[in-house]
Design a protein around this motif. Structure first.
Motif, PDB file in Angstrom:
ATOM      1  N   GLY A  46       0.790  -1.218   0.000  1.00  0.00           N
ATOM      2  CA  GLY A  46       0.000   0.000   0.000  1.00  0.00           C
ATOM      3  C   GLY A  46       0.827   1.275   0.000  1.00  0.00           C
ATOM      4  N   MET A  47       2.139   1.142   0.052  1.00  0.00           N
ATOM      5  CA  MET A  47       3.010   2.311   0.051  1.00  0.00           C
ATOM      6  C   MET A  47       3.809   2.333  -1.246  1.00  0.00           C
ATOM      7  N   VAL A  48       4.052   3.528  -1.760  1.00  0.00           N
ATOM      8  CA  VAL A  48       4.837   3.679  -2.984  1.00  0.00           C
ATOM      9  C   VAL A  48       6.284   3.332  -2.670  1.00  0.00           C
ATOM     10  N   GLY A  49       6.832   2.412  -3.461  1.00  0.00           N
ATOM     11  CA  GLY A  49       8.213   2.003  -3.255  1.00  0.00           C
ATOM     12  C   GLY A  49       9.179   2.917  -3.966  1.00  0.00           C
ATOM     13  N   THR A  50      10.319   3.139  -3.369  1.00  0.00           N
ATOM     14  CA  THR A  50      11.368   3.928  -3.991  1.00  0.00           C
ATOM     15  C   THR A  50      12.622   3.075  -4.112  1.00  0.00           C
ATOM     16  N   SER A  51      13.480   3.481  -5.009  1.00  0.00           N
ATOM     17  CA  SER A  51      14.765   2.824  -5.188  1.00  0.00           C
ATOM     18  C   SER A  51      15.856   3.834  -4.901  1.00  0.00           C
ATOM     19  N   SER A  52      17.033   3.328  -4.619  1.00  0.00           N
ATOM     20  CA  SER A  52      18.175   4.214  -4.404  1.00  0.00           C
ATOM     21  C   SER A  52      19.064   4.197  -5.643  1.00  0.00           C
ATOM     22  N   MET A  53      19.973   5.126  -5.709  1.00  0.00           N
ATOM     23  CA  MET A  53      20.892   5.197  -6.846  1.00  0.00           C
ATOM     24  C   MET A  53      21.715   3.913  -6.954  1.00  0.00           C
ATOM     25  N   SER A  54      22.090   3.328  -5.810  1.00  0.00           N
ATOM     26  CA  SER A  54      22.898   2.105  -5.851  1.00  0.00           C
ATOM     27  C   SER A  54      22.142   0.943  -6.493  1.00  0.00           C
ATOM     28  N   GLU A  55      20.811   0.954  -6.428  1.00  0.00           N
ATOM     29  CA  GLU A  55      20.009  -0.115  -7.026  1.00  0.00           C
ATOM     30  C   GLU A  55      19.849   0.034  -8.537  1.00  0.00           C
ATOM     31  N   VAL A  56      20.044   1.229  -9.071  1.00  0.00           N
ATOM     32  CA  VAL A  56      19.858   1.441 -10.512  1.00  0.00           C
ATOM     33  C   VAL A  56      21.140   1.811 -11.246  1.00  0.00           C
ATOM     34  N   GLU A  57      22.241   2.012 -10.530  1.00  0.00           N
ATOM     35  CA  GLU A  57      23.448   2.483 -11.199  1.00  0.00           C
ATOM     36  C   GLU A  57      24.018   1.466 -12.192  1.00  0.00           C
ATOM     37  N   HIS A  58      23.744   0.177 -12.025  1.00  0.00           N
ATOM     38  CA  HIS A  58      24.251  -0.795 -13.004  1.00  0.00           C
ATOM     39  C   HIS A  58      23.568  -0.641 -14.363  1.00  0.00           C
ATOM     40  N   PHE A  59      22.405   0.012 -14.409  1.00  0.00           N
ATOM     41  CA  PHE A  59      21.747   0.300 -15.686  1.00  0.00           C
ATOM     42  C   PHE A  59      22.427   1.456 -16.413  1.00  0.00           C
ATOM     43  N   LEU A  60      23.204   2.260 -15.696  1.00  0.00           N
ATOM     44  CA  LEU A  60      23.781   3.470 -16.257  1.00  0.00           C
ATOM     45  C   LEU A  60      25.103   3.235 -16.978  1.00  0.00           C
ATOM     46  N   SER A  61      25.794   2.143 -16.672  1.00  0.00           N
ATOM     47  CA  SER A  61      27.073   1.890 -17.341  1.00  0.00           C
ATOM     48  C   SER A  61      26.854   0.965 -18.531  1.00  0.00           C
ATOM     49  N   PRO A  62      27.332   1.367 -19.703  1.00  0.00           N
ATOM     50  CA  PRO A  62      27.112   0.551 -20.909  1.00  0.00           C
ATOM     51  C   PRO A  62      27.912  -0.741 -20.848  1.00  0.00           C
TER      52      PRO A  62
END
Length: 150
Positions: free
Chosen positions: A69-85
């Protein structure tokens, strides 16, 4: 800064990300639609309220991901692997059978002889040639047909 996961219609991630990015809201800072993440777009924004408001106007956006019931958030550490080619030669091994998909030898089959990860290049030897010819091509110009590791 929180990062929110937005659920989308499959194969519409890029469209949704582009539509969110074109909205003129200072509270939305970044939008990410990685190819390896199906049916989701990541949005960096000040709060979930602004993201919800923007999503009301965008087709194929299904809403924010919620947990309990709560909106989930992510941190930069959880998505940073998407940022490096990832390099184009990743997943290619010496001895693999490949097809050249671009350049003067397009359509030819070859065997991988050497891989240069620093330059993102592969040296292959053409199958059909009467004299073995080593050809060096970029990693994005080949497609693996058969791998010895598989």
């Amino acid at each position: 800064m929180p990062i929110f996961a937005v659920k989308t219609t499959a194969r519409q991630e890029r469209t949704v990300a582009d539509m969110i990015a074109t909205k003129d809201f200072a509270e939305i800072h970044a939008v990410l639609a990685p190819d390896s993440l199906t049916s989701y777009v990541m949005v960096e924004a000040d709060d979930d309220g602004i993201v919800t408001r923007v999503l009301e106007e965008i087709p194929h956006a299904r809403g924010l991901v919620e947990s309990g019931g709560m909106v989930g958030t992510s941190s930069m550490s959880e998505v940073e692997h998407f940022l490096s080619p990832t390099p184009d030669v990743e997943g290619i091994a010496e001895g693999d059978i490949v097809e050249l998909i671009a350049g003067p030898f397009k359509g030819e089959k070859a065997r991988v002889q050497r891989i240069d990860e620093t330059k993102d290049q592969v040296t292959v030897e053409l199958y059909e040639a009467t004299v073995p010819i080593p050809v060096t091509v970029r990693g994005d110009q080949i497609r693996v047909l058969d791998s010895e590791e598989r």
